[in-house]
Design a protein around this motif. Structure first.
Motif, short mmCIF file in Angstrom:
data_model
loop_
_atom_site.label_atom_id
_atom_site.label_comp_id
_atom_site.label_asym_id
_atom_site.label_seq_id
_atom_site.Cartn_x
_atom_site.Cartn_y
_atom_site.Cartn_z
N ALA A 1 0.77 -1.13 0.03
CA ALA A 1 -0.03 -0.14 0.07
C ALA A 1 0.85 1.19 -0.03
CB ALA A 1 -1.01 0.00 1.20
N LEU A 2 2.09 1.34 0.29
CA LEU A 2 3.16 2.27 0.09
C LEU A 2 3.95 2.07 -1.00
CD1 LEU A 2 4.31 2.72 3.83
CD2 LEU A 2 2.40 4.00 2.73
N ASP A 3 4.64 2.97 -1.62
CA ASP A 3 5.56 3.07 -2.73
C ASP A 3 6.69 1.78 -2.48
OD1 ASP A 3 4.20 4.93 -3.90
OD2 ASP A 3 5.46 6.44 -3.49
N GLY A 4 6.99 1.82 -1.19
CA GLY A 4 7.99 0.81 -0.96
C GLY A 4 7.77 -0.73 -1.09
N GLY A 5 6.13 -1.06 -0.63
CA GLY A 5 5.62 -2.17 -0.79
C GLY A 5 5.57 -2.48 -2.43
N LYS A 6 5.29 -1.54 -3.37
CA LYS A 6 5.03 -1.77 -4.73
C LYS A 6 6.37 -1.84 -5.00
CE LYS A 6 0.87 1.29 -5.08
NZ LYS A 6 0.42 2.40 -5.70
N ILE A 7 7.46 -1.42 -4.72
CA ILE A 7 8.71 -1.60 -5.34
C ILE A 7 9.11 -3.20 -4.86
CG2 ILE A 7 11.39 -1.00 -4.95
CD1 ILE A 7 10.17 1.78 -4.42
N LEU A 8 8.90 -3.56 -3.47
CA LEU A 8 9.18 -4.97 -3.21
C LEU A 8 8.65 -5.83 -4.09
CD1 LEU A 8 10.06 -6.97 -1.07
CD2 LEU A 8 8.06 -6.65 0.23
N PHE A 9 7.47 -5.77 -4.67
CA PHE A 9 6.53 -6.40 -5.36
C PHE A 9 7.14 -6.63 -6.75
CE2 PHE A 9 2.19 -6.12 -3.29
CZ PHE A 9 2.62 -7.01 -2.31
N LEU A 10 7.72 -5.58 -7.08
CA LEU A 10 8.43 -5.29 -8.44
C LEU A 10 9.87 -6.05 -8.47
CD1 LEU A 10 8.32 -4.13 -11.38
CD2 LEU A 10 9.61 -2.24 -10.27
N LEU A 11 10.51 -6.08 -7.44
CA LEU A 11 11.66 -6.76 -7.08
C LEU A 11 11.46 -8.09 -7.19
CD1 LEU A 11 13.50 -4.75 -4.66
CD2 LEU A 11 14.10 -4.61 -6.78
N ILE A 12 10.34 -8.64 -6.37
CA ILE A 12 9.92 -10.04 -6.35
C ILE A 12 9.71 -10.48 -7.89
CG2 ILE A 12 8.37 -11.69 -5.60
CD1 ILE A 12 8.23 -9.99 -2.99
N GLU A 13 8.93 -9.64 -8.79
CA GLU A 13 8.41 -9.89 -9.92
C GLU A 13 10.00 -10.28 -10.84
OE1 GLU A 13 6.63 -7.84 -13.88
OE2 GLU A 13 5.82 -7.33 -11.87
N ALA A 14 10.91 -9.18 -10.46
CA ALA A 14 12.05 -9.47 -11.13
C ALA A 14 12.91 -10.58 -10.92
CB ALA A 14 13.17 -8.17 -11.08
N VAL A 15 12.95 -11.03 -9.73
CA VAL A 15 13.74 -12.37 -9.47
C VAL A 15 12.77 -13.56 -9.91
CG1 VAL A 15 14.22 -13.58 -7.30
CG2 VAL A 15 14.49 -11.29 -7.45
N ARG A 16 11.44 -13.73 -9.99
CA ARG A 16 10.80 -14.54 -10.33
C ARG A 16 10.66 -14.66 -11.96
NH1 ARG A 16 5.39 -14.48 -9.41
NH2 ARG A 16 5.19 -16.83 -9.15
#
Length: 351
Positions: free
Chosen positions: A293-308
């Motif tokens: 729900a914060l920008d940092g959370g969306k960045i975290l999701f984006l990093l997970i997407e990049a790893v997966r």
């Protein structure tokens, strides 16, 4: 003033999205019911009732279009390269910190010289001098907190137990440590003891270069203070009563302005600008926390997407974000109630 920091934050997202060719459907300042709006081009600009945030609404943020289908719009957020999505997400916080740097430069520009962390002389009956510190010593650590600027020094001493402080200084190129130093204190009206500084520091001459260097160093110091404060919340060093939200900021700004007016009108203005600087840096850092729900959370999701190397299941990601957003709103409500209690009774929820 809080809306100003939100405006700068959302502008960072907005202009970066536009530069990356991402469509922005709405640029909103505030949350909740819409008070005013107008449309220019493809974007609707809105002012909303509650000054607790804002947003840039971009298609495909959750990977779906308005009908719940997979978003195929080439200008949708989800269909842009990961590095562009990362930039869009991080630029809101970056702009807040840039604003903090500009405001810091404006404040420091009013000074004839700047403070260093090198001792130039001691007051009479100085506790630090009695402990063995000498003129020419430069502070490097206070209770393990790294000291690079006078703001670091003030912050570390303010948090320290004045009856037992560990101080490290640099003397003639060597590090010297003093353990369990007892500082001089003054007792306030509430019976609380606060540290009384009993030394002076060497001034730094004001030049365009030193102004730029000092502005950057002091802004970094404020960023470090925010991180240290957040760590203190996690470890229990600080409680709910040490926090404040938009409601409590009214009192903080009022007190800062009143204290400045005792000297001059411009001193009050400088105090208010300093509070805005603290707010904008706080907003930038907090938004980078890896919380859904914060920008940092969306960045975290984006990093997970990049790893997966494949997108997350948007259904579950949306559920997690919604849950954390509800928790965040609940927490903000608790902080607001605590602010009201502190203003009316002198004590917040945390006592």
């Amino acid at each position: 003033m809080f809306c100003l920091t939100i405006l700068i934050h959302e502008a960072g997202h907005f202009f970066t999205a536009k530069a990356c060719g991402i469509r922005v459907d709405e640029f909103a300042i505030g949350m909740g019911p819409r008070l005013a709006h107008f449309r220019k081009g493809e974007t609707e600009y809105s002012l909303r009732l509650l000054p607790i945030g804002g947003y840039c609404m971009m298609p495909g943020e959750d990977g779906q279009d308005e009908d719940g289908n997979v978003c195929t719009d080439p200008r949708a957020f989800c269909n842009k390269p990961k590095w562009q999505r990362f930039l869009v997400l991080v630029m809101g916080a970056a702009m807040n910190i840039v604003l903090g740097l500009i405001l810091m430069g404006i404040l420091l520009g009013q000074s004839s010289a700047f403070n260093s962390v090198m001792i130039s002389k001691f007051s009479s009956h100085s506790a630090l001098q009695s402990a063995g510190l000498q003129v020419g010593d430069s502070f490097t650590e206070v209770n393990g907190y790294r000291v690079r600027t006078d703001k670091d020094l003030s912050f570390a001493l303010a948090l320290a137990n004045p009856d037992s402080v560990n101080i490290q200084v640099k003397r003639n190129g060597k590090l010297v440590t003093f353990q369990n130093v007892k500082l001089n204190t003054v007792t306030g009206s509430g019976g609380k003891k606060t540290t009384q500084l009993d030394f002076y520091v060497q001034p730094i001459a004001k030049t365009p270069l030193s102004l730029l260097q000092k502005s950057c160093a002091d802004t970094i110091s404020v960023v470090r203070q925010v991180w240290a404060s957040l760590a203190g919340l996690v470890t229990g060093r600080f409680g709910l009563n040490d926090m404040t939200g938009p409601v409590g900021l009214v009192q903080v700004i009022s007190e800062s302005a009143s204290a400045g007016l005792q000297q001059s009108f411009w001193a009050a203005v400088e105090n208010i600008v300093y509070v805005i600087m603290i707010i904008t840096v706080n907003l930038g850092i907090v938004n980078l926390l890896p919380i859904p729900a914060l920008d940092g959370g969306k960045i975290l999701f984006l990093l997970i997407e990049a790893v997966r190397r494949k997108p997350l299941n948007q259904k579950y990601a949306a559920m997690v974000e919604s849950a954390f957003f509800a928790l965040l709103l609940g927490f903000m409500a608790i902080v607001a109630v605590s602010d009201v209690m502190r203003i009316t009774t002198g004590h917040g929820i945390g006592g």
